[in-house]
Motif scaffolding. Structure first.
Motif, short mmCIF file in Angstrom:
data_model
loop_
_atom_site.label_atom_id
_atom_site.label_comp_id
_atom_site.label_asym_id
_atom_site.label_seq_id
_atom_site.Cartn_x
_atom_site.Cartn_y
_atom_site.Cartn_z
N LEU A 28 0.83 -1.20 0.00
CA LEU A 28 0.00 0.00 0.00
C LEU A 28 0.87 1.25 0.00
CD1 LEU A 28 -2.73 -1.02 2.62
CD2 LEU A 28 -2.72 -1.40 0.15
N GLN A 57 -8.81 2.06 -3.68
CA GLN A 57 -9.02 1.17 -2.53
C GLN A 57 -7.74 1.02 -1.71
OE1 GLN A 57 -11.90 0.08 -1.57
NE2 GLN A 57 -11.07 -1.00 0.19
N LYS A 60 -7.39 4.08 0.46
CA LYS A 60 -8.33 4.00 1.59
C LYS A 60 -7.79 3.08 2.69
CE LYS A 60 -12.61 4.81 -1.00
NZ LYS A 60 -13.90 4.21 -1.44
N ARG A 61 -7.28 1.91 2.28
CA ARG A 61 -6.77 0.95 3.26
C ARG A 61 -5.56 1.50 3.99
NH1 ARG A 61 -5.46 -4.29 0.17
NH2 ARG A 61 -4.71 -4.87 2.24
N THR A 64 -6.63 4.01 6.51
CA THR A 64 -7.23 3.32 7.66
C THR A 64 -6.15 2.77 8.58
OG1 THR A 64 -9.21 2.72 6.38
CG2 THR A 64 -8.74 1.42 8.36
N GLN A 65 -5.11 2.18 7.99
CA GLN A 65 -4.03 1.62 8.81
C GLN A 65 -3.26 2.71 9.55
OE1 GLN A 65 -1.43 -1.16 6.88
NE2 GLN A 65 -3.08 -2.36 5.98
#
Length: 328
Positions: A28, A57, A60-61, A64-65
């Motif tokens: 990511l 996506q 976004k991940r 979030t992390q």
């Protein structure tokens, strides 16, 4: 906006900070680095060979992390938040270090052992370059060579940002901190394909080309690596509409051959297509502009023995005489 505001420093516990590196998905982070460099999700997706939704996506991940917002969307383009700028700085440094890693292996009979990753533009046509690769592999069989094909702009960016050891690409002017040496002189000319109305025409004057539809490279704009082509187009009053474009040289050639419009191609790389009647060279007979292929490397980046050996022997193989042979 994706994600949420960055929490106060005191709200992040020490154990959480310690486990972040362990749970973080570095794929990511790699995706985010490319997004930050392109500032455009579609171009980042193209560079990563994935879809735009997959890139969105991934961002976004990652947010979030990490727990805070990295980017702001403004139509197709993006901008980085202050936190995003800092994450990009860290990611760029991390991947620069990772790209220079080399597994220590015991040499055999004093042979140099290692890996060379070379970024390169497509269609590097050169007898001298082929002969060099044959000879280099014969004398250094334990050096692994990985070649990644990229757009000229991306090769230049990767080397300038110290995320790659060296590249074969386009660089017309001095661009600190990049060192460059001429490998293959190449001149661009205008071409059309068999379906085009000019393919069978006789005595074509350059003025007749001014309103023809154009096939161009994505990124063919003033200030970019192919800017001489744009300068020629503007100096001669070309007013044709953009009919098709691609970031890939092979696809630009295909679109020209299929009659989408006239377009710019390096002469030496497409001699076969001309001889087979798949392309016709258009005026001016002398060509348009020189956009030479250069060997590029970062002057401040330490090189591993295998990398230094490849660079130095390539430069030795390409003296002025060999470069002139390739221009013919």
């Amino acid at each position: 906006m994706i994600g949420r505001d960055r929490p106060a420093e005191s709200s992040i516990s020490v154990p959480a900070r310690r486990t972040l590196a362990a749970r973080l998905d570095w794929n990511l982070v790699r995706t985010y680095r490319v997004v930050a460099e392109e500032c455009h999700l579609s171009r980042a997706a193209e560079r990563l060979f994935v879809t735009q939704p997959a890139v969105s996506q991934a961002i976004k991940r990652l947010q979030t992390q990490l727990g805070y917002t990295l980017i702001r969307r403004r139509g197709p383009r993006i901008s980085l938040t202050p936190a995003g700028e800092e994450v990009y700085r860290i990611a760029r440094a991390v991947f620069a270090d990772m790209s220079s890693l080399e597994m220590p292996i015991e040499g055999v009979a004093e042979q140099v052992v290692g890996r060379v990753k070379l970024l390169s533009v497509s269609r590097v046509h050169s007898v001298a370059y082929n002969e060099f690769l044959i000879d280099f592999h014969r004398r250094h069989p334990r050096i692994e060579l990985e070649v990644e094909i990229m757009r000229g702009h991306d090769v230049l960016m990767a080397v300038s940002q110290n995320t790659a050891s060296m590249g074969i690409g386009l660089c017309r002017v001095d661009t600190p901190p990049i060192e460059r040496r001429l490998l293959i002189p190449q001149r661009y000319a205008l071409f059309c394909g068999p379906p085009h109305r000019l393919f069978e025409a006789a005595d074509i004057d350059i003025a007749a080309l001014r309103h023809e539809d154009l096939v161009t490279f994505i990124g063919d704009q003033l200030g970019d690596t192919l800017s001489p082509l744009t300068l020629f187009r503007e100096n001669h009053g070309f007013q044709g509409r953009l009919a098709a474009s691609s970031s890939n040289l092979e696809e630009v050639c295909r679109l020209i051959m299929c009659g989408y419009g006239i377009g710019f191609l390096p002469e030496h790389a497409f001699r076969r297509e001309v001889s087979l009647g798949m392309l016709r060279k258009l005026p001016p007979e002398a060509g348009l502009a020189d956009v030479d292929i250069q060997l590029l490397w970062h002057r401040e980046r330490p090189m591993r023995p295998a990398e230094s050996l490849f660079r130095d022997e390539l430069l030795t193989a390409f003296g002025p005489a060999r470069a002139e042979d390739d221009r013919v």
